[in-house]
Scaffold this motif. Structure first.
Motif, mmCIF file in Angstrom:
data_model
loop_
_atom_site.group_PDB
_atom_site.id
_atom_site.type_symbol
_atom_site.label_atom_id
_atom_site.label_comp_id
_atom_site.label_asym_id
_atom_site.label_seq_id
_atom_site.Cartn_x
_atom_site.Cartn_y
_atom_site.Cartn_z
ATOM 1 N N PHE A 145 -0.690 -6.393 -2.120
ATOM 2 C CA PHE A 145 -0.622 -5.444 -1.007
ATOM 3 C C PHE A 145 -1.441 -4.188 -1.321
ATOM 4 O O PHE A 145 -2.179 -3.680 -0.473
ATOM 5 N N ASP A 146 -1.332 -3.703 -2.551
ATOM 6 C CA ASP A 146 -2.094 -2.519 -2.947
ATOM 7 C C ASP A 146 -3.600 -2.784 -2.890
ATOM 8 O O ASP A 146 -4.387 -1.901 -2.516
ATOM 9 N N LYS A 172 13.642 -1.122 -1.078
ATOM 10 C CA LYS A 172 12.179 -1.188 -1.059
ATOM 11 C C LYS A 172 11.664 -1.236 0.376
ATOM 12 O O LYS A 172 10.626 -0.645 0.710
ATOM 13 N N LEU A 176 9.101 1.335 2.225
ATOM 14 C CA LEU A 176 7.858 0.890 2.854
ATOM 15 C C LEU A 176 7.761 1.387 4.297
ATOM 16 O O LEU A 176 6.689 1.799 4.747
ATOM 17 N N LEU A 186 4.353 -7.503 3.626
ATOM 18 C CA LEU A 186 5.192 -7.066 2.504
ATOM 19 C C LEU A 186 6.606 -6.742 2.981
ATOM 20 O O LEU A 186 7.583 -7.017 2.276
ATOM 21 N N GLU A 240 3.414 -7.008 -4.356
ATOM 22 C CA GLU A 240 3.104 -5.596 -4.183
ATOM 23 C C GLU A 240 1.705 -5.269 -4.686
ATOM 24 O O GLU A 240 0.988 -4.459 -4.071
ATOM 25 N N VAL A 258 0.057 -11.905 -0.562
ATOM 26 C CA VAL A 258 1.352 -11.227 -0.384
ATOM 27 C C VAL A 258 2.398 -12.249 0.042
ATOM 28 O O VAL A 258 3.513 -12.289 -0.496
ATOM 29 N N TYR A 269 10.123 -8.285 1.502
ATOM 30 C CA TYR A 269 11.333 -7.532 1.149
ATOM 31 C C TYR A 269 12.541 -8.049 1.936
ATOM 32 O O TYR A 269 13.651 -8.159 1.400
ATOM 33 N N ILE A 275 7.921 -10.416 -6.661
ATOM 34 C CA ILE A 275 7.804 -9.222 -5.826
ATOM 35 C C ILE A 275 6.710 -8.278 -6.336
ATOM 36 O O ILE A 275 5.928 -7.734 -5.549
ATOM 37 N N GLU A 276 6.649 -8.096 -7.642
ATOM 38 C CA GLU A 276 5.656 -7.169 -8.198
ATOM 39 C C GLU A 276 4.234 -7.652 -7.919
ATOM 40 O O GLU A 276 3.342 -6.847 -7.630
#
Length: 615
Positions: free
Chosen positions: A442-443, A472, A476, A460, A439, A426, A464, A435-436
């Motif tokens: 993070f998922d 975003k 979050l 995360l 993310e 991350v 941001y 960023i994607e």
């Protein structure tokens, strides 16, 4: 120690007094390497060179010159735990910030230190390191037994305030309290930073007399009280300890907690107390001072090195680790390399933590070839077999801008990632502004975490904030609230950066104000300073002064950095300031060349009788 003195921070940049440099002449390698080849932009008087603790002549004459060994040192668990091989953290997924007491929160005192992984100033696992010395650092790992003991299970399953009742019932059921059970349970609780429960356990053990307390048990209790109830209560408890057990280890533990809180005055007071009690000057205690002054006042580092030389105290691996990091943060790569060579000449090889630190500092300084060479060496021939190093490599490759290497290493981890690897990914993808992908990492982490806490969201959220993704970030935070997370200092810091980055400084100020009233921890130094800096840039003197005072109220000692930023508010606001030098002097803060120039600019705003007539 001549060589280390040569590798000192440049005086003109860091304010190391030339008076100290003069008395170092002809001394040992470590101090000489630290001081030589510098010019002083600001010269302090010798009497004030060490804030009343280590005034160059007075301090060095107060100690016995007998050489003292460093044996029996209880180190920070972070020092002992500088892992050279992989140990997984997945068993900590249930960590809850609700178990993190006020004084357990790491207070990053500057942007230099907030990423300082070698100096995580968390636990002092006194009970479990009775035979460790600082020379063991890098050889021995702080490992938690994988099997949870029978005593640990009911404690983990109960609220903190009910620990004693649960343990009473556990004993009534026929279970035996042994030192082994106690040690394993303490290890589990400390690793999870469940200091409140650990303290409850310690209090129960002492009151019920199930085990006979020794100096290490008392020192552990002092540590836990300092973390949960504060330094003052820890000092009070020391006076209740039987005199025969009120030894150097107990006071050393208190000193380490004072340093952890970055409380300069109290740290120096405890150090002098140890001196007055005729305790030996140990490598551990000196390293605590080095750690303290690394964060608060780098010009005092040379005095500690002089003390070590005077007492014939051999630098430990951690000593070198600290000095290397100080040099790296100052972007003094030559000095950093000199310290490494000195260390090697003493027969001490850099451990994984030091090599990682070197790679990071090379990367931050733009020396890509040396950084990548170290990273390749850390990786070895088979990255799959050396999975433990992946989380170290990811953020440094990101600093180097090597998206291809980050992708390669993350591919090794992605199918079955460990918690630390997800966190590092991350951070790395965030640095690269992907960023994607941040993310997605993070998922992956959320899939592994059974009960997410705010620490899992913080990475995360920071991404941001750094990339000014306000929408975003808000989403979050909403997700955090829905998960039932207890928000703490790291989250507040990310939110402050998020709103400041979006130009909403007043909103960030409001968040910090509300956070302070919640009393769930002390906001980080950087949270305050970020707001102070932006008010200063605006020339908003009223709000800059307000934040400056709030920092003091929160326990952050006013230093040159804060004063310099506050003064900039007056400059940008084109308003004269009166008595500023006296304010600084009262805090034992003295201007360097840059600030002297700032003060001169502010003086130019002051009206003279002639200018008033012309107006």
């Amino acid at each position: 120690m001549w060589t280390l003195r040569r590798a000192s921070i440049h005086l003109k940049n860091h304010g190391l007094s030339s008076g100290i440099a003069r008395i170092c002449c002809g001394k040992s390698d470590i101090a000489r390497c630290y001081l030589e080849n510098h010019s002083s932009g600001y010269v302090e008087t010798e009497e004030k060179s060490f804030g009343g603790l280590l005034s160059s002549t007075r301090f060095l004459n107060t100690f016995s010159t007998v050489s003292k060994p460093c044996g029996g040192v209880r180190t920070f668990s972070s020092q002992v735990g500088a892992k050279d091989s992989g140990e997984e953290d997945d068993d900590l997924d249930g960590f809850s910030e609700l178990e993190t007491p006020h004084d357990a929160v790491q207070d990053a005192t500057s942007s230099d230190e907030s990423d300082d992984e070698l100096l995580s100033e968390g636990d002092i696992a006194v009970d479990d390191m009775q035979n460790d010395t600082e020379s063991d650092v890098g050889k021995k790992r702080y490992t938690e037994p994988k099997a949870i003991s029978e005593m640990t299970k009911p404690i983990l399953a109960t609220p903190a305030l009910a620990v004693s009742k649960v343990l009473d019932k556990w004993v009534e059921e026929g279970n035996e309290v042994t030192q082994t059970e106690v040690s394993i349970t303490m290890l589990h609780l400390r690793k999870r930073r469940m200091y409140i429960k650990a303290l409850q356990l310690s209090e129960w053990l002492e009151s019920t007399k199930h085990i006979e307390f020794n100096e290490s048990n008392y020192a552990s209790r002092v540590d836990l009280i300092a973390k949960v109830r504060g330094l003052f209560k820890a000092e009070e408890y020391i006076q209740q300890i039987p005199e025969s057990f009120r030894g150097e280890v107990v006071y050393r533990t208190l000193l380490a907690n004072c340093v952890s809180a970055s409380n300069v005055k109290k740290s120096e007071e405890v150090f002098n107390k140890m001196k007055n009690l005729k305790f030996p000057v140990t490598c551990f205690s000196c390293n605590q001072l080095l750690l303290l002054y690394k964060r608060t006042d780098k010009k005092k580092i040379a005095d500690v090195l002089l003390l070590m030389e005077k007492e014939n105290i051999k630098p430990s691996l951690f000593t070198y680790q600290l000095l290397i990091d100080v040099k790296g943060q100052a972007n003094d790569i030559t000095g950093m390399e000199q310290i490494v060579e000195t260390m090697k000449s003493q027969g001490i090889e850099p451990n994984t933590q030091i090599r990682t630190s070197l790679a990071r500092h090379y990367a931050n300084s733009g020396i890509k070839d040396k950084s990548e060479a170290i990273l390749k060496d850390l990786e070895g021939d088979n990255i799959s077999k050396n999975r433990w190093v992946c989380k170290k490599l990811l953020p440094i490759y990101a600093t180097l801008g090597r998206e291809d290497e980050v992708e390669r290493i993350w591919n090794v981890c992605e199918s079955k990632p460990r918690l630390g690897e997800c966190t590092a990914a991350v951070e790395a993808w965030g640095q690269l502004k992907k960023i994607e992908k941040a993310e997605a990492a993070f998922d992956k982490m959320m899939e592994k975490v059974k009960k997410p806490s705010s620490k899992h969201f913080a990475g995360l959220l920071k991404v941001y904030a750094n990339n000014k993704k306000l929408a975003k970030g808000k989403e979050l935070v909403k997700r955090m609230a829905e998960s039932g997370c207890s928000v703490g200092p790291l989250t507040w810091d990310a939110l402050v950066k998020l709103y400041v980055g979006a130009g909403e400084v007043e909103k960030a100020d409001s968040i910090l104000e509300k956070a302070t009233k919640q009393k769930k921890g002390r906001p980080l130094f950087n949270s305050y300073f970020t707001i102070l800096d932006h008010y200063a840039k605006r020339g908003d003197i009223h709000n800059a002064e307000k934040i400056f005072q709030k920092m003091r109220q929160a326990g952050y000692v006013s230093r040159l950095k804060q004063y310099q930023t506050l003064l900039q508010a007056y400059i940008n606001g084109k308003v004269p300031v009166y008595g500023f030098s006296d304010r600084m002097k009262a805090d034992n803060v003295f201007p360097n060349k840059v600030m002297a120039g700032q003060l001169a600019r502010v003086d130019a705003f002051k009206k003279t009788p002639l200018s008033e007539l012309l107006d």
